[in-house]
Design a protein around this motif. Sequence first.
Motif, PDB file in Angstrom:
ATOM      1  N   VAL A  72       0.848  -1.187   0.000  1.00 16.35           N
ATOM      2  CA  VAL A  72       0.000   0.000   0.000  1.00 16.35           C
ATOM      3  C   VAL A  72       0.887   1.241   0.000  1.00 16.35           C
ATOM      4  O   VAL A  72       2.094   1.174   0.204  1.00 16.35           O
ATOM      5  CB  VAL A  72      -0.927   0.052   1.241  1.00 16.35           C
ATOM      6  CG1 VAL A  72      -1.872  -1.138   1.282  1.00 16.35           C
ATOM      7  CG2 VAL A  72      -0.097   0.139   2.521  1.00 16.35           C
ATOM      8  N   ILE A  73       0.240   2.372  -0.228  1.00 17.34           N
ATOM      9  CA  ILE A  73       0.872   3.667  -0.012  1.00 17.34           C
ATOM     10  C   ILE A  73       0.458   4.144   1.370  1.00 17.34           C
ATOM     11  O   ILE A  73      -0.717   4.055   1.736  1.00 17.34           O
ATOM     12  CB  ILE A  73       0.414   4.682  -1.075  1.00 17.34           C
ATOM     13  CG1 ILE A  73       0.733   4.174  -2.476  1.00 17.34           C
ATOM     14  CG2 ILE A  73       1.052   6.047  -0.843  1.00 17.34           C
ATOM     15  CD1 ILE A  73      -0.071   4.859  -3.558  1.00 17.34           C
ATOM     16  N   GLY A 175      -1.821   2.381  -8.502  1.00 15.90           N
ATOM     17  CA  GLY A 175      -3.097   1.686  -8.416  1.00 15.90           C
ATOM     18  C   GLY A 175      -3.243   0.869  -7.152  1.00 15.90           C
ATOM     19  O   GLY A 175      -3.896  -0.182  -7.138  1.00 15.90           O
ATOM     20  N   GLN A 176      -2.614   1.332  -6.073  1.00 11.29           N
ATOM     21  CA  GLN A 176      -2.670   0.640  -4.792  1.00 11.29           C
ATOM     22  C   GLN A 176      -3.549   1.411  -3.808  1.00 11.29           C
ATOM     23  O   GLN A 176      -3.735   2.621  -3.957  1.00 11.29           O
ATOM     24  CB  GLN A 176      -1.263   0.507  -4.199  1.00 11.29           C
ATOM     25  CG  GLN A 176      -0.329  -0.379  -4.983  1.00 11.29           C
ATOM     26  CD  GLN A 176       1.071  -0.414  -4.379  1.00 11.29           C
ATOM     27  OE1 GLN A 176       1.388   0.321  -3.453  1.00 11.29           O
ATOM     28  NE2 GLN A 176       1.909  -1.290  -4.914  1.00 11.29           N
ATOM     29  N   PRO A 177      -4.079   0.730  -2.778  1.00 13.35           N
ATOM     30  CA  PRO A 177      -4.769   1.465  -1.716  1.00 13.35           C
ATOM     31  C   PRO A 177      -3.824   2.417  -1.015  1.00 13.35           C
ATOM     32  O   PRO A 177      -2.605   2.201  -0.988  1.00 13.35           O
ATOM     33  CB  PRO A 177      -5.249   0.358  -0.766  1.00 13.35           C
ATOM     34  CG  PRO A 177      -5.168  -0.912  -1.547  1.00 13.35           C
ATOM     35  CD  PRO A 177      -4.061  -0.729  -2.538  1.00 13.35           C
ATOM     36  N   CYS A 178      -4.386   3.457  -0.420  1.00  8.09           N
ATOM     37  CA  CYS A 178      -3.599   4.416   0.356  1.00  8.09           C
ATOM     38  C   CYS A 178      -4.126   4.442   1.781  1.00  8.09           C
ATOM     39  O   CYS A 178      -5.337   4.556   2.006  1.00  8.09           O
ATOM     40  CB  CYS A 178      -3.695   5.806  -0.267  1.00  8.09           C
ATOM     41  SG  CYS A 178      -2.868   7.099   0.709  1.00  8.09           S
ATOM     42  N   ARG A 208      -8.336   2.857   4.880  1.00  3.67           N
ATOM     43  CA  ARG A 208      -7.652   3.022   3.611  1.00  3.67           C
ATOM     44  C   ARG A 208      -8.554   3.628   2.537  1.00  3.67           C
ATOM     45  O   ARG A 208      -9.782   3.445   2.556  1.00  3.67           O
ATOM     46  CB  ARG A 208      -7.048   1.700   3.136  1.00  3.67           C
ATOM     47  CG  ARG A 208      -8.016   0.565   2.940  1.00  3.67           C
ATOM     48  CD  ARG A 208      -7.263  -0.713   2.494  1.00  3.67           C
ATOM     49  NE  ARG A 208      -6.265  -1.135   3.470  1.00  3.67           N
ATOM     50  CZ  ARG A 208      -5.284  -1.994   3.201  1.00  3.67           C
ATOM     51  NH1 ARG A 208      -5.157  -2.501   1.985  1.00  3.67           N
ATOM     52  NH2 ARG A 208      -4.428  -2.334   4.135  1.00  3.67           N
ATOM     53  N   ILE A 209      -7.930   4.336   1.632  1.00  2.00           N
ATOM     54  CA  ILE A 209      -8.609   4.872   0.451  1.00  2.00           C
ATOM     55  C   ILE A 209      -8.310   3.923  -0.693  1.00  2.00           C
ATOM     56  O   ILE A 209      -7.148   3.746  -1.076  1.00  2.00           O
ATOM     57  CB  ILE A 209      -8.107   6.292   0.115  1.00  2.00           C
ATOM     58  CG1 ILE A 209      -8.306   7.229   1.311  1.00  2.00           C
ATOM     59  CG2 ILE A 209      -8.824   6.836  -1.117  1.00  2.00           C
ATOM     60  CD1 ILE A 209      -7.679   8.603   1.115  1.00  2.00           C
ATOM     61  N   GLU A 210      -9.338   3.286  -1.212  1.00  2.00           N
ATOM     62  CA  GLU A 210      -9.136   2.302  -2.263  1.00  2.00           C
ATOM     63  C   GLU A 210      -8.746   2.974  -3.573  1.00  2.00           C
ATOM     64  O   GLU A 210      -9.054   4.142  -3.805  1.00  2.00           O
ATOM     65  CB  GLU A 210     -10.406   1.457  -2.445  1.00  2.00           C
ATOM     66  CG  GLU A 210     -10.785   0.634  -1.224  1.00  2.00           C
ATOM     67  CD  GLU A 210      -9.723  -0.394  -0.839  1.00  2.00           C
ATOM     68  OE1 GLU A 210      -8.951  -0.818  -1.732  1.00  2.00           O
ATOM     69  OE2 GLU A 210      -9.661  -0.781   0.347  1.00  2.00           O
ATOM     70  N   LEU A 222      -7.871  12.773   1.047  1.00  2.00           N
ATOM     71  CA  LEU A 222      -6.668  12.532   1.843  1.00  2.00           C
ATOM     72  C   LEU A 222      -6.432  13.669   2.831  1.00  2.00           C
ATOM     73  O   LEU A 222      -6.207  13.433   4.026  1.00  2.00           O
ATOM     74  CB  LEU A 222      -5.459  12.394   0.916  1.00  2.00           C
ATOM     75  CG  LEU A 222      -4.113  12.134   1.593  1.00  2.00           C
ATOM     76  CD1 LEU A 222      -4.078  10.731   2.195  1.00  2.00           C
ATOM     77  CD2 LEU A 222      -2.965  12.310   0.593  1.00  2.00           C
ATOM     78  N   GLU A 223      -6.493  14.892   2.339  1.00  2.00           N
ATOM     79  CA  GLU A 223      -6.269  16.040   3.215  1.00  2.00           C
ATOM     80  C   GLU A 223      -7.335  16.121   4.303  1.00  2.00           C
ATOM     81  O   GLU A 223      -7.019  16.385   5.471  1.00  2.00           O
ATOM     82  CB  GLU A 223      -6.247  17.328   2.396  1.00  2.00           C
ATOM     83  CG  GLU A 223      -5.972  18.565   3.240  1.00  2.00           C
ATOM     84  CD  GLU A 223      -5.738  19.804   2.406  1.00  2.00           C
ATOM     85  OE1 GLU A 223      -5.576  20.892   3.010  1.00  2.00           O
ATOM     86  OE2 GLU A 223      -5.711  19.708   1.162  1.00  2.00           O
ATOM     87  N   HIS A 224      -8.575  15.879   3.930  1.00  2.00           N
ATOM     88  CA  HIS A 224      -9.653  15.927   4.924  1.00  2.00           C
ATOM     89  C   HIS A 224      -9.431  14.890   6.024  1.00  2.00           C
ATOM     90  O   HIS A 224      -9.528  15.197   7.223  1.00  2.00           O
ATOM     91  CB  HIS A 224     -10.998  15.681   4.248  1.00  2.00           C
ATOM     92  CG  HIS A 224     -12.140  15.525   5.210  1.00  2.00           C
ATOM     93  ND1 HIS A 224     -12.524  14.290   5.716  1.00  2.00           N
ATOM     94  CD2 HIS A 224     -12.965  16.440   5.794  1.00  2.00           C
ATOM     95  CE1 HIS A 224     -13.528  14.451   6.552  1.00  2.00           C
ATOM     96  NE2 HIS A 224     -13.819  15.743   6.624  1.00  2.00           N
TER      97      HIS A 224
END
Length: 242
Positions: A72-73, A175-178, A208-210, A222-224
Amino acid sequence: MLAVRWILSLLFNIQMYLAMAVIAVVFAPWALFSREGAFAACHTYCRWVIFTARIMLGLQVEVRGTPPTDEVIVAAKHQSFFDILVIFNAIPRGKFIMKRELIYAPFLGQYARRIGCVFVDRGKRGAAIASMKADVARTATDPGQLVIYPQGTRVAPGVDKPYKVGSGLIYDQLGQPCVPVATNIGVYWPKRGILRKPGTCVVHFLPRIEPGLRVADFMKRLEHDIETTSDALLIEAGFRKP
């Protein structure tokens, strides 16, 4: 009491850097022949600093959420050197996107290269992004968790600094989750100075953000997620934004 804390902080800093040298030398033969040795050295150092921070400074560490173990990131709030160590200690195979100048830092630079960190030149925006993406592509075959700081540098608690698009471009490229990460560590371990304060440093791994979002939508979420949770952690630590 303040003078005693300052002296303890100074002694802690001295032993922290001495420990880096000792651990780097002891693990060097293993690290030269295996990346596993480099990861073992780095994890040993992180555990040592976290342990001595608790003993010498009264600085506790709490990790919330679920640290990722897959590819992941990890996009993290960055407030001090200590959050680097806590995040790395919580994940099995972290590799950082970091400023190029650190490649020349004794011990740190050599081990960072060995575990697959990506070095970027922050002074040339367009060229730096292109180089970063190329280096990330080259290291993508090495499994692990790619750690990036979306604001590009350490940011003191209460200071607003824009998020850079680089993290969104890497998210789109891989293309990875973050996994966003929030923290309040800067309250206790400031960006600059010697004095460290006792308390509980929190690093929070958020949901995670998919993959699949547009870059602009990803950056907004992400910032939020990071800022909202980091602000809540600052309030929990007794810090109020000016």
